[in-house]
Write a protein that holds these residues in place. Sequence first.
Motif, PDB file in Angstrom:
ATOM      1  N   ALA A   1      38.090  23.878  17.389  1.00 61.05           N
ATOM      2  CA  ALA A   1      38.725  24.430  16.193  1.00 61.05           C
ATOM      3  C   ALA A   1      39.235  23.321  15.282  1.00 61.05           C
ATOM      4  N   VAL A   2      39.823  22.277  15.867  1.00 57.80           N
ATOM      5  CA  VAL A   2      40.351  21.172  15.059  1.00 57.80           C
ATOM      6  C   VAL A   2      39.224  20.410  14.375  1.00 57.80           C
ATOM      7  N   THR A   3      38.179  20.076  15.107  1.00 56.08           N
ATOM      8  CA  THR A   3      37.069  19.338  14.498  1.00 56.08           C
ATOM      9  C   THR A   3      36.370  20.164  13.432  1.00 56.08           C
ATOM     10  N   SER A   4      36.220  21.453  13.664  1.00 59.24           N
ATOM     11  CA  SER A   4      35.578  22.305  12.669  1.00 59.24           C
ATOM     12  C   SER A   4      36.421  22.412  11.405  1.00 59.24           C
ATOM     13  N   ALA A   5      37.748  22.460  11.567  1.00 61.91           N
ATOM     14  CA  ALA A   5      38.622  22.580  10.401  1.00 61.91           C
ATOM     15  C   ALA A   5      38.545  21.363   9.499  1.00 61.91           C
ATOM     16  N   TYR A   6      38.245  20.204  10.064  1.00 60.98           N
ATOM     17  CA  TYR A   6      38.156  18.975   9.270  1.00 60.98           C
ATOM     18  C   TYR A   6      36.723  18.545   8.996  1.00 60.98           C
ATOM     19  N   GLY A   7      35.792  19.495   9.017  1.00 63.64           N
ATOM     20  CA  GLY A   7      34.451  19.225   8.535  1.00 63.64           C
ATOM     21  C   GLY A   7      33.476  18.716   9.567  1.00 63.64           C
ATOM     22  N   LEU A   8      33.757  18.877  10.852  1.00 66.12           N
ATOM     23  CA  LEU A   8      32.817  18.461  11.898  1.00 66.12           C
ATOM     24  C   LEU A   8      32.443  19.684  12.732  1.00 66.12           C
ATOM     25  N   PRO A   9      31.565  20.530  12.219  1.00 64.45           N
ATOM     26  CA  PRO A   9      31.279  21.782  12.931  1.00 64.45           C
ATOM     27  C   PRO A   9      30.376  21.619  14.133  1.00 64.45           C
ATOM     28  N   HIS A  10      29.631  20.511  14.226  1.00 65.33           N
ATOM     29  CA  HIS A  10      28.639  20.363  15.286  1.00 65.33           C
ATOM     30  C   HIS A  10      29.157  19.363  16.324  1.00 65.33           C
ATOM     31  N   CYS A  11      30.065  19.832  17.178  1.00 63.24           N
ATOM     32  CA  CYS A  11      30.657  18.987  18.212  1.00 63.24           C
ATOM     33  C   CYS A  11      30.476  19.642  19.577  1.00 63.24           C
ATOM     34  N   GLU A  12      30.313  18.782  20.571  1.00 67.30           N
ATOM     35  CA  GLU A  12      30.251  19.223  21.957  1.00 67.30           C
ATOM     36  C   GLU A  12      31.431  18.627  22.712  1.00 67.30           C
ATOM     37  N   VAL A  13      32.073  19.441  23.545  1.00 62.12           N
ATOM     38  CA  VAL A  13      33.280  19.034  24.271  1.00 62.12           C
ATOM     39  C   VAL A  13      33.023  19.142  25.760  1.00 62.12           C
ATOM     40  N   ASP A  14      33.434  18.112  26.506  1.00 62.86           N
ATOM     41  CA  ASP A  14      33.298  18.104  27.955  1.00 62.86           C
ATOM     42  C   ASP A  14      34.649  17.752  28.559  1.00 62.86           C
ATOM     43  N   VAL A  15      35.206  18.669  29.348  1.00 67.61           N
ATOM     44  CA  VAL A  15      36.513  18.476  29.983  1.00 67.61           C
ATOM     45  C   VAL A  15      36.308  18.434  31.487  1.00 67.61           C
ATOM     46  N   ILE A  16      36.723  17.342  32.129  1.00 68.69           N
ATOM     47  CA  ILE A  16      36.571  17.208  33.582  1.00 68.69           C
ATOM     48  C   ILE A  16      37.894  16.803  34.223  1.00 68.69           C
ATOM     49  N   PHE A  17      38.955  17.516  33.912  1.00 68.54           N
ATOM     50  CA  PHE A  17      40.261  17.417  34.557  1.00 68.54           C
ATOM     51  C   PHE A  17      41.019  16.151  34.189  1.00 68.54           C
ATOM     52  N   THR A  18      40.441  14.979  34.420  1.00 67.03           N
ATOM     53  CA  THR A  18      41.146  13.734  34.118  1.00 67.03           C
ATOM     54  C   THR A  18      40.657  13.071  32.841  1.00 67.03           C
ATOM     55  N   SER A  19      39.658  13.608  32.185  1.00 68.60           N
ATOM     56  CA  SER A  19      39.159  13.009  30.953  1.00 68.60           C
ATOM     57  C   SER A  19      38.571  14.084  30.053  1.00 68.60           C
ATOM     58  N   ILE A  20      38.574  13.774  28.750  1.00 67.61           N
ATOM     59  CA  ILE A  20      38.022  14.664  27.738  1.00 67.61           C
ATOM     60  C   ILE A  20      37.054  13.858  26.889  1.00 67.61           C
ATOM     61  N   THR A  21      35.849  14.369  26.713  1.00 67.74           N
ATOM     62  CA  THR A  21      34.825  13.710  25.917  1.00 67.74           C
ATOM     63  C   THR A  21      34.386  14.641  24.797  1.00 67.74           C
ATOM     64  N   VAL A  22      34.295  14.094  23.590  1.00 67.21           N
ATOM     65  CA  VAL A  22      33.839  14.863  22.433  1.00 67.21           C
ATOM     66  C   VAL A  22      32.713  14.087  21.760  1.00 67.21           C
ATOM     67  N   ALA A  23      31.592  14.753  21.523  1.00 66.05           N
ATOM     68  CA  ALA A  23      30.449  14.159  20.832  1.00 66.05           C
ATOM     69  C   ALA A  23      30.195  14.925  19.545  1.00 66.05           C
ATOM     70  N   CYS A  24      30.129  14.203  18.437  1.00 65.92           N
ATOM     71  CA  CYS A  24      29.868  14.796  17.126  1.00 65.92           C
ATOM     72  C   CYS A  24      28.425  14.513  16.723  1.00 65.92           C
ATOM     73  N   HIS A  25      27.643  15.569  16.528  1.00 62.00           N
ATOM     74  CA  HIS A  25      26.252  15.442  16.107  1.00 62.00           C
ATOM     75  C   HIS A  25      26.172  15.547  14.583  1.00 62.00           C
ATOM     76  N   ARG A  26      25.441  14.612  13.980  1.00 66.41           N
ATOM     77  CA  ARG A  26      25.357  14.557  12.512  1.00 66.41           C
ATOM     78  C   ARG A  26      23.915  14.613  12.026  1.00 66.41           C
ATOM     79  N   GLY A  27      23.120  15.465  12.635  1.00 67.99           N
ATOM     80  CA  GLY A  27      21.749  15.642  12.182  1.00 67.99           C
ATOM     81  C   GLY A  27      20.816  14.612  12.785  1.00 67.99           C
ATOM     82  N   THR A  28      19.609  14.555  12.212  1.00 71.50           N
ATOM     83  CA  THR A  28      18.569  13.673  12.743  1.00 71.50           C
ATOM     84  C   THR A  28      18.562  12.295  12.104  1.00 71.50           C
ATOM     85  N   GLU A  29      19.248  12.150  10.971  1.00 71.21           N
ATOM     86  CA  GLU A  29      19.199  10.873  10.267  1.00 71.21           C
ATOM     87  C   GLU A  29      20.386   9.977  10.577  1.00 71.21           C
ATOM     88  N   MET A  30      21.445  10.503  11.152  1.00 74.16           N
ATOM     89  CA  MET A  30      22.635   9.722  11.469  1.00 74.16           C
ATOM     90  C   MET A  30      22.911   9.801  12.962  1.00 74.16           C
TER      91      MET A  30
END
Length: 470
Positions: free
Chosen positions: A67-96
Amino acid sequence: MWFAQRGRANGMWWQTKAEPPRWGAVHGPELPDDRTVNVVLDLALRVGDVQMASGAGAADVTATIMAVTSAYGLPHCEVDVIFTSITVACHRGTEMSPVTSLRVVRSRSLDYTRLAHLETLVRDITAGRVALKDAHTELDRIVNADHPYPRWVATLAWAGMAAAVTILIGGQWDMAGWAALITAVVDRVGRILNRRALPFFFQQLAGGLLATGGALALLSSGMLPSVRPTVLVGAAITVLLSGLSVVATVQDAISGYNVTAAGRAMEVSLMTAGLIAGVVLALNISVALGFPYQPLADPLPQTALRLPVQALAGAAAAGCFALASYATPKALFIASAAGGLGAAGFGALALGGAGAITASAGAAVAVGFAGGLIARRLRMPPLVIAVSGMVPLLPGLTTYRALYELAIAKTTAGIPTLMTAAAIALALAAGVVLGEFLAQPVRTGLSRLERKIAGPRMSGPLRPTRRRLE
């Protein structure tokens, strides 16, 4: 080759050539640069860190970060939560190239005021009312703020919770006073050990040792022959069990976050093992020293006359737990009401002939349903109400009975009793999660994000938007 237009005029087909469209022209607005992406991801990860440290489930953390990433213009994000760490990957299309950030969750502490303020901030972010820079500033203020109450208030709250649980499980007022004193000593000793960075396993061991040893010492002194250690230790064990993230563990397992659920389950099992080791060690020491002990007290029969007392004691225990966890004043009253509802529901089901496990599950469903329905309307995290409401029903007395049968009576009857205690704890947590799930259709409907993130929600926004405010 790309064609911008194609048509027919005067009997002739015509077409014009054009350059291939940019990625943003097809899929949405232009994405921000690397610096802005990093700032947004840093904010989202810190928000998720605070939620995770406060006992929120992985599904709640994932939905909030998206919700936070989408509100600030990053709608294409993947989130991985594994108890002791949080990983977020932002996808920006095929050219970036994508941008990935990682944050490790190092500290875990209960501060429900911090969680409530964080939820207010996330609500403002998703509504487009807070700029990115201001959101960072507000988050810094929330994270670095002191607890709303002094530490000695939390100690008194833990003591009050032990006294209320003592009355709830059938103890007298003098027993409640001694249970409060023992719990206050356990809390202060645990505070000292925590400052020394002693692992939580040994802190739980020390708590179980002090609680059981204090009750047996009172019995051996002869000053209060009417005090029986069963109720005192049962109340103290309930207080020590209340800090475990059982609800979040079951929520993660039900929501499909199996890795996080396994990590939480291992933590809960280890903390419980430390508590069991402390209680058994104290019982063995008392036998070696020749301290007198009395057999286990039978639980009081359930009667209709005890229901009002149970409701009041449950409300007091839940309110004291919320106070010890630094909940907001408004949340204290709602948590007390949830605790009273849970205790009264358990007593009513037990009076109707239901077993301990069934009665615990039924009462927990009522607490989860009421918390999920009322807390959202009052703009507070349902997690605060759910956990506080189920705390008075934790199987502290059943756990002590099992350990007594194993360590003192030397009988295998303690094994099924211990399994019953584990089943009650699981029924409480699962019932709370089910109650929150059942409360979802009663609210204004499931949002698009809730359908994407499976399972009930205990924290975070329900209706995140994609408005952007720079």
